[in-house]
Design a protein around this motif. Sequence first.
Motif, PDB file in Angstrom:
ATOM      1  N   GLY A  61       1.261  -1.783  -6.296  1.00 45.97           N
ATOM      2  CA  GLY A  61       2.176  -1.782  -5.164  1.00 45.97           C
ATOM      3  C   GLY A  61       2.991  -0.500  -5.163  1.00 45.97           C
ATOM      4  N   PRO A  62       4.105  -0.477  -4.431  1.00 44.20           N
ATOM      5  CA  PRO A  62       4.894   0.752  -4.311  1.00 44.20           C
ATOM      6  C   PRO A  62       5.394   1.276  -5.657  1.00 44.20           C
ATOM      7  N   ARG A  63       5.275   2.587  -5.820  1.00 45.46           N
ATOM      8  CA  ARG A  63       5.775   3.240  -7.025  1.00 45.46           C
ATOM      9  C   ARG A  63       7.307   3.294  -7.027  1.00 45.46           C
ATOM     10  N   THR A  64       7.875   3.333  -5.809  1.00 45.17           N
ATOM     11  CA  THR A  64       9.326   3.469  -5.676  1.00 45.17           C
ATOM     12  C   THR A  64       9.865   2.382  -4.753  1.00 45.17           C
ATOM     13  N   LEU A  65      10.908   1.694  -5.202  1.00 43.70           N
ATOM     14  CA  LEU A  65      11.591   0.681  -4.394  1.00 43.70           C
ATOM     15  C   LEU A  65      13.029   1.110  -4.186  1.00 43.70           C
ATOM     16  N   VAL A  66      13.438   1.190  -2.926  1.00 41.50           N
ATOM     17  CA  VAL A  66      14.828   1.484  -2.580  1.00 41.50           C
ATOM     18  C   VAL A  66      15.394   0.261  -1.868  1.00 41.50           C
ATOM     19  N   VAL A  67      16.493  -0.261  -2.361  1.00 40.03           N
ATOM     20  CA  VAL A  67      17.102  -1.457  -1.783  1.00 40.03           C
ATOM     21  C   VAL A  67      18.447  -1.079  -1.176  1.00 40.03           C
ATOM     22  N   LEU A  68      18.606  -1.387   0.098  1.00 47.40           N
ATOM     23  CA  LEU A  68      19.874  -1.176   0.789  1.00 47.40           C
ATOM     24  C   LEU A  68      20.523  -2.541   0.999  1.00 47.40           C
ATOM     25  N   VAL A  69      21.604  -2.782   0.304  1.00 49.05           N
ATOM     26  CA  VAL A  69      22.341  -4.042   0.416  1.00 49.05           C
ATOM     27  C   VAL A  69      23.384  -3.863   1.505  1.00 49.05           C
ATOM     28  N   VAL A  70      23.248  -4.601   2.592  1.00 51.84           N
ATOM     29  CA  VAL A  70      24.090  -4.402   3.775  1.00 51.84           C
ATOM     30  C   VAL A  70      25.176  -5.466   3.817  1.00 51.84           C
ATOM     31  N   ARG A  71      26.427  -4.999   3.842  1.00 56.80           N
ATOM     32  CA  ARG A  71      27.549  -5.942   3.895  1.00 56.80           C
ATOM     33  C   ARG A  71      28.231  -5.919   5.250  1.00 56.80           C
ATOM     34  N   VAL A 117       0.797  -1.226   0.000  1.00 62.01           N
ATOM     35  CA  VAL A 117       0.000   0.000   0.000  1.00 62.01           C
ATOM     36  C   VAL A 117       0.835   1.284   0.000  1.00 62.01           C
ATOM     37  N   PRO A 118       1.805   1.472   0.907  1.00 60.65           N
ATOM     38  CA  PRO A 118       2.597   2.713   0.868  1.00 60.65           C
ATOM     39  C   PRO A 118       3.326   2.883  -0.467  1.00 60.65           C
ATOM     40  N   ASP A 119       3.551   4.140  -0.853  1.00 60.01           N
ATOM     41  CA  ASP A 119       4.096   4.428  -2.174  1.00 60.01           C
ATOM     42  C   ASP A 119       5.603   4.183  -2.268  1.00 60.01           C
ATOM     43  N   LEU A 120       6.274   4.102  -1.135  1.00 58.28           N
ATOM     44  CA  LEU A 120       7.723   3.877  -1.104  1.00 58.28           C
ATOM     45  C   LEU A 120       8.033   2.674  -0.214  1.00 58.28           C
ATOM     46  N   HIS A 121       8.795   1.735  -0.743  1.00 61.79           N
ATOM     47  CA  HIS A 121       9.259   0.577   0.030  1.00 61.79           C
ATOM     48  C   HIS A 121      10.775   0.622   0.094  1.00 61.79           C
ATOM     49  N   VAL A 122      11.306   0.737   1.306  1.00 58.30           N
ATOM     50  CA  VAL A 122      12.749   0.648   1.522  1.00 58.30           C
ATOM     51  C   VAL A 122      13.026  -0.739   2.079  1.00 58.30           C
ATOM     52  N   CYS A 123      13.775  -1.527   1.336  1.00 64.69           N
ATOM     53  CA  CYS A 123      13.993  -2.936   1.688  1.00 64.69           C
ATOM     54  C   CYS A 123      15.468  -3.180   1.972  1.00 64.69           C
ATOM     55  N   ILE A 124      15.745  -3.797   3.103  1.00 67.19           N
ATOM     56  CA  ILE A 124      17.114  -4.101   3.519  1.00 67.19           C
ATOM     57  C   ILE A 124      17.431  -5.544   3.168  1.00 67.19           C
ATOM     58  N   VAL A 125      18.490  -5.735   2.400  1.00 62.84           N
ATOM     59  CA  VAL A 125      18.919  -7.075   1.978  1.00 62.84           C
ATOM     60  C   VAL A 125      20.349  -7.286   2.449  1.00 62.84           C
ATOM     61  N   ARG A 126      20.580  -8.317   3.225  1.00 60.90           N
ATOM     62  CA  ARG A 126      21.933  -8.601   3.703  1.00 60.90           C
ATOM     63  C   ARG A 126      22.672  -9.456   2.660  1.00 60.90           C
ATOM     64  N   VAL A 127      23.970  -9.196   2.514  1.00 60.07           N
ATOM     65  CA  VAL A 127      24.733  -9.914   1.488  1.00 60.07           C
ATOM     66  C   VAL A 127      24.727 -11.414   1.754  1.00 60.07           C
ATOM     67  N   ASP A 128      24.629 -11.825   3.010  1.00 65.34           N
ATOM     68  CA  ASP A 128      24.597 -13.260   3.328  1.00 65.34           C
ATOM     69  C   ASP A 128      23.305 -13.931   2.850  1.00 65.34           C
ATOM     70  N   ASP A 129      22.295 -13.110   2.545  1.00 69.72           N
ATOM     71  CA  ASP A 129      21.015 -13.651   2.085  1.00 69.72           C
ATOM     72  C   ASP A 129      20.866 -13.593   0.572  1.00 69.72           C
ATOM     73  N   ILE A 130      21.919 -13.209  -0.130  1.00 65.48           N
ATOM     74  CA  ILE A 130      21.871 -13.165  -1.587  1.00 65.48           C
ATOM     75  C   ILE A 130      22.364 -14.497  -2.146  1.00 65.48           C
TER      76      ILE A 130
END
Length: 209
Positions: free
Chosen positions: A199-209, A147-160
């Motif tokens: 769904g969200p118009r904007t997706l921001v992905v933060l890849v955390v190492r 529902v919200p227009d912006l999704h900030v998603c945190i992805v850890r490098v160990d989960d890639i």
Amino acid sequence: MDSRDHILAAVRSAIHGAGDPVVTRDHRTELDESDFAEGQDLVDLFVERVDDYRAEVHVVDEADLTLRLGEVLGAHKVKSLVIPPGLEGAWLKTTHARLIRDDPSVTAADLDQVDAVVTGSAVGIAVTGTIVLDASPDQGRRLITLVPDLHVCIVRVDDIVGSVPEAVRRLSPTRPLTWISGPSATSDIELNRVEGVHGPRTLVVLVVR
């Protein structure tokens, strides 16, 4: 004999005596060197593919995550923010946005008034640039990511992981899985692209190492 019976009789005749098909299982389930550009690793490939989907993607160190989250939310002028119940609240100490900790009492109508959502993730798939959520406590209900227009998603490098089969092996089929490949987008018959419809118009992905 009517047309339906005639068709079914023809099908029965065609398959009479046929044996079970032999299904080969020798397809690749993991990436090899041919899937990477020179000097590219799994994280680089994931970032490249996420960017291809018109998502905003940043690779950050764990120590810088709180600061970068604040910068991203500030850049997108986020004034209100929903977070799943298990997300680390300390990560958001650099934002002045109004925080809403999700629970079942928060309705779709409530979420429609919220600027953004921040979640974790279960798996990132390098070859497709796909992120999978499985409703774990740091990801929450599917509703809050639609529902919200912006999704900030945190992805850890160990989960890639490299491939879809590798991701499937990590995931539980009994959990509600949401597969995200870029921001929500669709197009009409004339191929005019419209973002943010489902769904969200904007997706921001933060890849955390």
